[in-house]
Design a protein around this motif. Structure first.
Motif, PDB file in Angstrom:
ATOM      1  N   PHE A   1      90.780 -61.736  53.694  1.00  0.00           N
ATOM      2  CA  PHE A   1      89.772 -62.085  54.701  1.00  0.00           C
ATOM      3  C   PHE A   1      89.726 -61.141  55.898  1.00  0.00           C
ATOM      4  O   PHE A   1      88.799 -61.227  56.698  1.00  0.00           O
ATOM      5  N   GLY A   2      90.709 -60.315  56.059  1.00  0.00           N
ATOM      6  CA  GLY A   2      90.765 -59.450  57.237  1.00  0.00           C
ATOM      7  C   GLY A   2      91.448 -60.194  58.370  1.00  0.00           C
ATOM      8  O   GLY A   2      92.544 -60.703  58.208  1.00  0.00           O
ATOM      9  N   SER A   3      90.793 -60.319  59.466  1.00  0.00           N
ATOM     10  CA  SER A   3      91.365 -60.960  60.652  1.00  0.00           C
ATOM     11  C   SER A   3      91.072 -62.463  60.687  1.00  0.00           C
ATOM     12  O   SER A   3      90.265 -62.968  59.909  1.00  0.00           O
ATOM     13  N   LYS A   4      91.693 -63.132  61.636  1.00  0.00           N
ATOM     14  CA  LYS A   4      91.393 -64.545  61.876  1.00  0.00           C
ATOM     15  C   LYS A   4      89.916 -64.705  62.222  1.00  0.00           C
ATOM     16  O   LYS A   4      89.249 -65.628  61.742  1.00  0.00           O
ATOM     17  N   HIS A   5      89.382 -63.797  63.011  1.00  0.00           N
ATOM     18  CA  HIS A   5      87.978 -63.855  63.407  1.00  0.00           C
ATOM     19  C   HIS A   5      87.068 -63.714  62.189  1.00  0.00           C
ATOM     20  O   HIS A   5      86.084 -64.453  62.045  1.00  0.00           O
ATOM     21  N   ALA A   6      87.388 -62.793  61.312  1.00  0.00           N
ATOM     22  CA  ALA A   6      86.583 -62.604  60.094  1.00  0.00           C
ATOM     23  C   ALA A   6      86.633 -63.853  59.216  1.00  0.00           C
ATOM     24  O   ALA A   6      85.613 -64.265  58.651  1.00  0.00           O
ATOM     25  N   LEU A   7      87.797 -64.459  59.125  1.00  0.00           N
ATOM     26  CA  LEU A   7      87.928 -65.700  58.352  1.00  0.00           C
ATOM     27  C   LEU A   7      87.112 -66.817  58.999  1.00  0.00           C
ATOM     28  O   LEU A   7      86.431 -67.589  58.311  1.00  0.00           O
TER      29      LEU A   7
ATOM     30  N   ASN B   1      96.763 -59.265  40.958  1.00  0.00           N
ATOM     31  CA  ASN B   1      95.950 -60.481  41.037  1.00  0.00           C
ATOM     32  C   ASN B   1      96.282 -61.255  42.303  1.00  0.00           C
ATOM     33  O   ASN B   1      97.439 -61.305  42.715  1.00  0.00           O
ATOM     34  N   LYS B   2      95.282 -61.843  42.892  1.00  0.00           N
ATOM     35  CA  LYS B   2      95.504 -62.697  44.062  1.00  0.00           C
ATOM     36  C   LYS B   2      96.312 -63.915  43.613  1.00  0.00           C
ATOM     37  O   LYS B   2      96.136 -64.425  42.524  1.00  0.00           O
ATOM     38  N   GLU B   3      97.176 -64.378  44.487  1.00  0.00           N
ATOM     39  CA  GLU B   3      98.044 -65.496  44.153  1.00  0.00           C
ATOM     40  C   GLU B   3      97.439 -66.835  44.583  1.00  0.00           C
ATOM     41  O   GLU B   3      98.103 -67.844  44.519  1.00  0.00           O
ATOM     42  N   PHE B   4      96.194 -66.813  45.020  1.00  0.00           N
ATOM     43  CA  PHE B   4      95.551 -68.037  45.472  1.00  0.00           C
ATOM     44  C   PHE B   4      94.061 -67.939  45.205  1.00  0.00           C
ATOM     45  O   PHE B   4      93.530 -66.869  44.926  1.00  0.00           O
ATOM     46  N   ASP B   5      93.401 -69.058  45.307  1.00  0.00           N
ATOM     47  CA  ASP B   5      91.958 -69.125  45.105  1.00  0.00           C
ATOM     48  C   ASP B   5      91.289 -68.895  46.462  1.00  0.00           C
ATOM     49  O   ASP B   5      91.360 -69.764  47.343  1.00  0.00           O
ATOM     50  N   PRO B   6      90.628 -67.751  46.662  1.00  0.00           N
ATOM     51  CA  PRO B   6      90.010 -67.475  47.967  1.00  0.00           C
ATOM     52  C   PRO B   6      88.973 -68.519  48.375  1.00  0.00           C
ATOM     53  O   PRO B   6      88.849 -68.832  49.557  1.00  0.00           O
ATOM     54  N   ASP B   7      88.235 -69.065  47.417  1.00  0.00           N
ATOM     55  CA  ASP B   7      87.228 -70.063  47.759  1.00  0.00           C
ATOM     56  C   ASP B   7      87.890 -71.348  48.267  1.00  0.00           C
ATOM     57  O   ASP B   7      87.444 -71.930  49.256  1.00  0.00           O
ATOM     58  N   ALA B   8      88.956 -71.769  47.607  1.00  0.00           N
ATOM     59  CA  ALA B   8      89.683 -72.958  48.066  1.00  0.00           C
ATOM     60  C   ALA B   8      90.309 -72.697  49.432  1.00  0.00           C
ATOM     61  O   ALA B   8      90.321 -73.582  50.304  1.00  0.00           O
ATOM     62  N   ALA B   9      90.820 -71.484  49.635  1.00  0.00           N
ATOM     63  CA  ALA B   9      91.413 -71.142  50.927  1.00  0.00           C
ATOM     64  C   ALA B   9      90.343 -71.159  52.024  1.00  0.00           C
ATOM     65  O   ALA B   9      90.597 -71.640  53.133  1.00  0.00           O
ATOM     66  N   LEU B  10      89.155 -70.668  51.695  1.00  0.00           N
ATOM     67  CA  LEU B  10      88.064 -70.670  52.676  1.00  0.00           C
ATOM     68  C   LEU B  10      87.677 -72.097  53.046  1.00  0.00           C
ATOM     69  O   LEU B  10      87.487 -72.409  54.229  1.00  0.00           O
ATOM     70  N   ARG B  11      87.589 -72.970  52.055  1.00  0.00           N
ATOM     71  CA  ARG B  11      87.257 -74.389  52.341  1.00  0.00           C
ATOM     72  C   ARG B  11      88.326 -75.021  53.223  1.00  0.00           C
ATOM     73  O   ARG B  11      88.025 -75.772  54.148  1.00  0.00           O
ATOM     74  N   SER B  12      89.571 -74.708  52.940  1.00  0.00           N
ATOM     75  CA  SER B  12      90.668 -75.265  53.723  1.00  0.00           C
ATOM     76  C   SER B  12      90.674 -74.703  55.147  1.00  0.00           C
ATOM     77  O   SER B  12      90.914 -75.434  56.119  1.00  0.00           O
ATOM     78  N   ALA B  13      90.385 -73.413  55.283  1.00  0.00           N
ATOM     79  CA  ALA B  13      90.307 -72.811  56.617  1.00  0.00           C
ATOM     80  C   ALA B  13      89.155 -73.420  57.402  1.00  0.00           C
ATOM     81  O   ALA B  13      89.286 -73.698  58.599  1.00  0.00           O
ATOM     82  N   LEU B  14      88.023 -73.636  56.726  1.00  0.00           N
ATOM     83  CA  LEU B  14      86.872 -74.269  57.376  1.00  0.00           C
ATOM     84  C   LEU B  14      87.287 -75.615  57.957  1.00  0.00           C
ATOM     85  O   LEU B  14      87.002 -75.917  59.116  1.00  0.00           O
TER      86      LEU B  14
END
Length: 193
Positions: A48-54, A4-17
């Motif tokens: 997410f793959g790379s920084k660019h993909a993120l 299982n992933k140890e984090f919420d990918p959607d929350a991580a995406l919002r934070s990266a944005l």
């Protein structure tokens, strides 16, 4: 069985944005992302793959959120010109009320990573085209409803307003942007009078 992933990918995406929006693509390192998201590097790469993909996923999310709001506003039934005016005023308010002076992630991407990044370029072009089409649609409605002169060219006006809005975001990043933005909005709105 997969772990299982140890984090919420959607929350991580919002934070990266948020981080990319504030700092830009180049100035944001993978370590910045690890620290800001509170996620280990391996999990970020696995998800997410790379920084660019993120970055591209964050840009997609931004376009989705901003695009929905603009389409909803411009697609409302009734008089159309007030919606176009409100769009311009919303952009100005967002620009002037942002203490970080982040601007628009689409505009920032165009300024920072184009030309040269074909994937980002397609996303920028798509976002601009979508907004232009929505504004043009509202202006066509306005012309049919008698709010806009019969000889007015909705597509040309839409292209003007979209270009104006992107410039507004750039000028809003400057220290004396408030005066410039307010004067420019008044001038752009005069086109609709």
């Amino acid at each position: 069985m997969g772990r299982n992933k140890e984090f919420d990918p959607d929350a991580a995406l919002r934070s990266a944005l948020d981080l990319f929006w504030r700092k830009g693509y180049e100035a944001t390192s993978m370590q910045d992302l690890v620290d800001h998201l509170g996620v280990n590097r391996g999990s970020l790469y696995a998800t997410f793959g790379s920084k660019h993909a993120l970055y591209l996923r964050a840009l997609d999310r931004y376009c989705e959120l901003k695009g929905e709001a603009s389409l909803e506003l411009l697609g409302r039934p009734g008089p159309a010109l007030p919606a176009v005016r409100e769009l311009l005023l919303r952009y100005a308010a967002e620009t002037l009320d942002d203490p970080d002076r982040k601007g628009c992630l689409v505009t920032n991407t165009a300024v920072e990573v184009l030309p040269g990044d074909e994937q980002a370029e397609r996303r920028v072009a798509s976002a601009l085209d979508e907004l232009e089409t929505a504004v043009a649609g509202a202006l066509v409605r306005a012309r049919h409803q008698g709010e806009l002169a019969e000889g007015a060219d909705p597509r040309a006006l839409a292209r003007f307003f979209v270009t104006f809005l992107q410039g507004l975001r750039v000028v809003g990043k400057t220290a004396d942007g408030r005066r410039r933005v307010e004067d420019a909005v008044d001038g752009a709105l005069s086109v609709l009078r």
